[in-house]
Design an enzyme around this catalytic site. Structure first.
Site, short mmCIF file in Angstrom:
data_model
loop_
_atom_site.label_atom_id
_atom_site.label_comp_id
_atom_site.label_asym_id
_atom_site.label_seq_id
_atom_site.Cartn_x
_atom_site.Cartn_y
_atom_site.Cartn_z
N CYS A 275 -24.19 10.14 -24.99
CA CYS A 275 -24.82 11.46 -24.83
C CYS A 275 -25.68 11.89 -26.02
CB CYS A 275 -23.78 12.53 -24.48
SG CYS A 275 -22.12 12.24 -25.04
N ARG A 304 -15.24 1.40 -28.67
CA ARG A 304 -14.17 2.33 -29.06
C ARG A 304 -13.01 1.52 -29.62
NH1 ARG A 304 -14.34 6.40 -23.73
NH2 ARG A 304 -16.54 6.96 -24.00
N GLN A 322 -21.09 1.33 -20.00
CA GLN A 322 -20.97 2.47 -19.10
C GLN A 322 -22.17 2.57 -18.17
OE1 GLN A 322 -19.08 6.31 -20.14
NE2 GLN A 322 -19.54 5.73 -22.24
N ASP A 324 -23.86 5.11 -17.28
CA ASP A 324 -23.92 6.48 -17.78
C ASP A 324 -25.22 7.16 -17.37
OD1 ASP A 324 -22.78 8.58 -19.07
OD2 ASP A 324 -23.25 7.92 -21.10
N HIS A 326 -27.25 11.34 -17.84
CA HIS A 326 -27.21 12.74 -18.23
C HIS A 326 -28.31 13.49 -17.50
CE1 HIS A 326 -25.00 10.71 -21.46
NE2 HIS A 326 -24.28 11.81 -21.46
N LYS A 410 -14.49 18.82 -16.43
CA LYS A 410 -15.07 17.71 -15.69
C LYS A 410 -14.32 17.48 -14.38
CE LYS A 410 -12.30 14.38 -18.33
NZ LYS A 410 -12.23 13.02 -18.89
N HIS A 456 -22.92 15.32 -17.48
CA HIS A 456 -22.63 13.94 -17.87
C HIS A 456 -21.96 13.29 -16.66
CE1 HIS A 456 -22.51 14.99 -22.37
NE2 HIS A 456 -22.49 16.17 -21.77
#
Length: 585
Positions: A275, A304, A322, A324, A326, A410, A456
């Site tokens: 993000c 991570r 991911q 991912d 946005h 979320k 997100h």
């Protein structure tokens, strides 16, 4: 599968069986010292210091035999209380128990005794060791004392216990089913990915066939996103510490990140999420309200620092990718864009045949505000907005306190796999926080600068975890469009030039149609090659003999079936390409 921790009867029984195991270990290894033996969702375990001895696979049977002997004795399990001073004296030669006792409050301490074995425990326990006779030791591993890698490595033995032999047998059958579905076993059999400690734990490497699946998933989701107006980007796998201080991740997520790297006076970290990078892409130019919504997507490499004990193949690693995105929206666009994300999630699940899932609205814990961005008004606004959208869309959901991201509430979509506990696959998060932190703006229709809202979202979650999920759901029997090898050609005789030439003709026809095909003309018996194709889960196994050559046909067997079907070559190519193009399941 049963959760031993949540079932009150099984919890007590397995807690008692942990003591039974410890007693048996003490009989076989008199020097043994014990740390803790709790009940967990999968059964029970005990952490044990055996000095110089090491538990091996062949030792487990001896421990089980001694446990059965103790259980047969029918000793009573007796609870009694002693003072802290008495406890310190009783366990004066056991540093692990002394550590536990020293952290207890003053007052009486409960112990449980069964025959010649006594241990500290809050309990409760069953009345008699005989009740623990239906057990099985499942596995063993190493475990650092207190979970700290700086401490001594202890030995951990896991087990399960049930009230009846029938329940135990049923559970063991489920565990066998779980082994067959374990994506790590399937990945090894099919040659999909590998992990090597020299590279690093939790850092899986995708082999050629595994990377084919990965690319197919990437292409699948990117194509769906492009049709919905997503713009895909590529951003670096590192960022400055200042970037994550600006976003707030440094304060709230630092413990889950790899340590900072100092380079030329700057501090960099491997990124745990994307993000902040996408915020900076939005900030790269001025935006009008007419530009919004802006949908930025990326298949992004993230890192991570997961505890070593939680690592599991490609389902949970220290590196993952991911799916991912946005979405930068105006407040008025929240409902419509959130609805489109939900539609995309459910459309994807339909394509993959995913039906066993539930929706969870993950909220902040107001009693633990240190974990979250400190802005009560923002949280109330965001949670109410998300709740209103969910209700207006008619989505059934449960609410879970304390599961929100640090910057906002979320929607989590949790899948229930064929074996094991449920976990989150897809998510959509509502964020009023980060756009303000990065001072993002757009010019509204009245000419004033406003702060956008960000959604997100991750549909496949991470491609790695999604692949693990699909492998386990299908036992590796992937739909043809996703299979790394879609057809394998096997001439009956591999030393016949005419037959080999026809097999090559079939290969060329399928290859020209973009089918992922292999020609297995090794000098091995047909039965051996067939079995290997079955293990590798190839959807179409083509057995080619002289009759097929003379007739210009293809004889194929679908994976998992015994029947053979014969088609003209051109019809077979058309059938297979249609199946792949339509992504038939």
């Amino acid at each position: 599968m049963v959760n031993f921790k949540e079932d009150e009867q099984l919890n007590m029984l397995n807690h008692s069986c942990a003591h039974l195991m410890a007693q048996a270990v003490k009989h076989l290894y008199p020097q043994a010292k014990f740390w803790v033996g709790p009940v967990v969702a999968e059964g029970f375990y005990y952490d044990i210091d055996l000095g110089d001895d090491v538990i091996r696979d062949e030792d487990i049977a001896a421990i089980e035999k001694e446990m059965k002997k103790v259980a047969k004795s029918g000793k009573k399990i007796i609870r009694h209380e002693i003072s802290k001073e008495e406890a310190l004296e009783m366990f004066k030669d056991d540093s692990y128990k002394l550590d536990l006792i020293s952290n207890l409050e003053d007052g009486n301490i409960s112990c449980y005794t069964q025959g010649d074995f006594t241990d500290l425990c809050r309990g409760p326990h069953v009345d008699n060791v005989k009740l623990c006779r239906h057990f099985k030791l499942i596995r063993h591993s190493g475990a650092y004392w207190k979970g700290d890698s700086k401490n001594k490595m202890l030995q951990r033995i896991y087990g399960v216990c049930f009230p009846t032999a029938e329940e135990l047998e049923a559970h063991l059958q489920l565990l066998e089913e779980a082994k067959e579905r374990d994506h790590r076993k399937i990945g090894k059999d099919m040659g999909l990915f590998m992990v090597d400690d020299l590279v690093g734990r939790g850092l899986p490497m995708f082999l050629p066939k595994g990377y084919v699946i990965w690319q197919e998933l990437e292409n699948y989701i990117k194509n769906k996103e492009r049709k919905l107006g997503y713009q895909h980007v590529m951003t670096p796998c590192v960022g400055t510490v200042d970037l994550y201080k600006t976003s707030g991740h440094w304060d709230h997520y630092k413990d889950n990140m790899f340590p900072a790297m100092e380079v030329e006076g700057e501090s960099f970290v491997l990124r745990p999420m994307n993000c902040p990078h996408h915020m900076m892409i939005y900030a790269n130019r001025i935006h009008s309200y007419k530009d919004l919504p802006i949908r930025i997507g990326e298949i992004a490499h993230d890192f991570r620092f997961e505890a070593s004990g939680t690592l599991k193949g490609i389902e949970r690693g220290r590196h993952f990718c991911q799916n991912d995105a946005h979405l930068f929206v105006t407040p008025e666009q929240i409902k419509d864009e959130f609805s489109k994300v939900v539609d995309l999630i459910f459309s994807t699940y339909k394509d993959f045949g995913i039906t066993d899932y539930r929706c969870v609205l993950s909220l902040r814990d107001p009693e633990d505000k240190e974990k979250y961005h400190d802005d009560d008004e923002m949280w109330n606004k965001a949670e109410n907005a998300l709740r209103e959208v969910m209700d207006s869309l008619g989505i059934e959901y449960t609410e879970e306190i304390g599961e929100a991201a640090f910057y906002g509430p979320k929607l989590d979509v949790n899948v229930k796999p064929a074996v094991g506990n449920e976990y989150t696959l897809s998510t959509c998060q509502l964020d009023f926080c980060l756009p303000a932190k990065f001072e993002l703006t757009y010019v509204d229709r009245d000419g004033e600068k406003k702060t956008p809202v960000v959604l997100h979202r991750a549909i496949l979650g991470s491609l790695d975890r999604f692949m693990a999920y699909i492998l386990e759901e299908t036992k590796g029997n992937l739909p043809t469009w996703l299979a790394p090898v879609q057809a394998r050609i096997m001439p009956v005789k591999t030393d016949d030039p005419e037959l080999n030439a026809y097999a090559q003709k079939i290969y060329d026809a399928l290859d020209a149609a973009d089918v992922r095909v292999e020609l297995d003309d090794r000098a091995e018996k047909l039965g051996y090659r067939m079995r290997e194709g079955q293990v590798q889960k190839v959807p179409y196994l083509l057995v080619i003999g002289m009759k097929e050559k003379e007739d210009g046909t293809v004889a194929y067997r679908l994976h998992g079936q015994k029947e053979t079907t014969v088609l003209p070559l051109d019809e077979f190519v058309a059938k297979l390409t249609t199946e792949i193009e339509t992504k038939a399941r």
